[in-house]
Design a protein around this motif. Structure first.
Motif: not given
Lengths: 344, 344
Positions: A136-161
């Motif tokens: 699968i081809l990687l489109k982008r990665i996203k880091f979202i601050k979630y709570e205190k030191r926690q981070v939500l990490t998301i891998l996205i491709s053309d096909e979706g998450i």
DNA sequence: TAATAGCACTCTCAATACCAGAGTGCTAAT
DNA sequence: ATTAGCACTCTGGTATTGAGAGTGCTATTA
């Protein structure tokens, strides 16, 4: 190997087809009655003797009729099935396409559903391998601050998450910091396949430790670990019609098939086999792949999505299945899948 | 129903156990040889006649040995298995626990692995139903501005991320606006089970259309549609050991089981059955649940996670399985699962 | 009076024998 | 070259038989 004269071809074809119909060894007399070949049974017997000598048919025992060998089926599929007869009834074709279209949204469900449909119309076992995750081809990665030191990490491709996880950093960072790191990572790795991305990260982390600030290095490391691996442990994606097994397989064969399915190594071997050439193909006699699966054959075809990531879908049935029906069925399904996946 | 004197109990127990051992009808002479009961075969015959009259055993035909009936097994499991003998060898117990502990991270994988382990030690079919999605408690929902009008929506529970999707709004909104809407929604629905949440949203959307601004109403609607439904179409989560089926089940039974597994309605019936009472239980003779599955039994137990959402795990085997071994096995596995899930 | 030894009887299962049916290969005739 | 005819072979189903295992009943025993 290929020098069968016309008359022999005709007889072989008749034998294979009536064997597929009746599931019983075919004798010379029976054959003359069923097919209007302008020849007597005695002549047929002579031809049969030649065909047997050449390895296309065999006798279960003296004085039974003849049964096609694997070689016989192989020849039948390759040379005796004319293109023109390989068409799906338009009813069935529409039915297949429609059923699939209603599941456009979710890829995995779509593939499952394709297998389900295929098994229900073929009454054989249907299997589908999902596209290789690694390709699968990687489109982008996203880091979202979630709570205190926690981070939500998301891998996205053309096909979706592709993957998402909540991970924990050692320090608290602002969303801006995270964004900056993400931007940097995206600039370097987006567009690569997941596999390539993982490999490159490994290399870079070793070589250029000093290049990155602490956060970016951390996130890179996390990124690498999040990329889903082809573990071989994930359950087979599209699998349907196992209950039909009892209709055409023996206990031994059932055991073999079920084991293969659970094992997943089977799927890898299979993929190797078929990924060699595209399109619909027939594997006659699967004992090569899995012993104890002789007498079983497979009709399988590849499909692909927009980004050229491809999977396979097909059926497993008795070697004496009706190829004239099954080949177009599988073919059509794979093509329909490709169409839907590419559109999305 | 229960008034069997000691001697009869003893004989019934001996019959069931030797039948489990030998898988062949048990005659009076054989019994005296295998078990040191201080009685002659003639006496045993008399007792057997009584037991047969009472419905605990039966003869396949005149002048064959006796075989336990379902009622006989039921009585055996309920009254003749002493607590003390229901223990797992500490080796096996450790093995089970260890294997599971290595999969702590991911719930679905954990449950799969539990089923796998169970089937590999029991040599029977293992099934596990994941916790009901609908009963999961919602922790919060999050909307993240993604690209233009696209918004990434994430449903989070105590157990982690439940669902996420990229959806498209009709207008562009700022992250602040999204946050505000999320805060409002969270204040109203967090802490509820997904099922409750969905129902409440439906009601409120109808009644109080005017209460919300356009964006909130929109997001509420989206939220509702994102909540995963128990569609019954999702594949069975933990399923392992199908290849063992050929060792103990007939073609008919195999067909029945495989069909049930694919159908999933089976699982619902099953859950109804067992969710009635907690703990490990034995279903003797499954023809009640699925016809064509007589002669098959099930040992199943419930497990639960921190938020009290519970699933079930167990095995399906021949009615003549070794309950003395199987019951503690299943019991232990379920308890280990609960332990791990609660810790997380 | 409860437990047992003995015996006649029943039923299954495996082995054996038998026969009809289907098919073959060969030979002689067309 | 093709075919008709015939002797031969092999399977699969149906009886038949005998050994083995088990039972229920009855007479006997402690």
């Amino acid at each position: 190997m290929k020098k069968l004269d016309e008359r022999r071809k005709k007889i072989l074809k008749a034998i294979v087809q009536s064997y597929i119909d009746c599931n019983t060894p075919i004798g010379s007399v029976l054959l003359t009655k069923m097919y209007p070949i302008g020849l007597s049974s005695a002549t047929i017997r002579n031809i049969m003797a030649k065909l047997e000598e050449a390895g296309y048919i065999s006798q279960p025992h003296t004085s039974a009729g003849r049964v096609p060998t694997e070689k016989g089926y192989r020849f039948y599929v390759d040379n005796l099935l004319e293109e023109q007869s390989l068409t799906l009834s338009s009813d069935l074709s529409r039915e297949l396409s429609n059923k699939l279209r209603s599941y456009e949204k979710n890829n995995n469900v779509l593939i499952d559903e394709a297998a389900k449909t295929l098994s229900s119309v073929s009454h054989y076992l249907a299997i589908a391998t999902p596209p290789k995750v690694e390709d699968i081809l990687l489109k982008r990665i996203k880091f979202i601050k979630y709570e205190k030191r926690q981070v939500l990490t998301i891998l996205i491709s053309d096909e979706g998450i592709v993957e998402n996880k909540i991970i924990e950093l050692d320090k608290i960072h602002s969303q801006a910091q995270l964004d900056e790191a993400a931007m940097y990572i995206n600039s370097k790795f987006s567009g690569l396949s997941l596999k390539e991305a993982r490999e490159r990260i490994s290399n870079q982390l070793i070589k250029e430790k000093t290049l990155y600030n602490r956060l970016t290095a951390n996130l890179l490391y996390i990124f690498k670990n999040i990329i889903p691996q082809e573990t071989g442990s994930q359950p087979l994606n599209g699998l349907s019609g196992t209950s039909y097994l009892t209709d055409f397989a023996s206990m031994k064969q059932i055991k073999g098939i079920l084991r293969a399915i659970e094992d997943k190594r089977f799927m890898l071997k299979l993929l190797q086999q078929i990924s060699a050439s595209k399109g619909t193909q027939v594997i006659v006699g699967m004992d090569q792949i899995i012993p104890a699966m002789s007498e079983l054959s497979m009709v399988i075809s590849t499909f692909s999505s927009k980004s050229l990531v491809s999977g396979a879908i097909g059926i497993i049935g008795p070697t004496r299945m009706n190829y004239m029906k099954m080949i177009p069925m599988v073919d059509h399904t794979a093509k329909a899948l490709t169409k839907i996946l590419s559109k999305f």
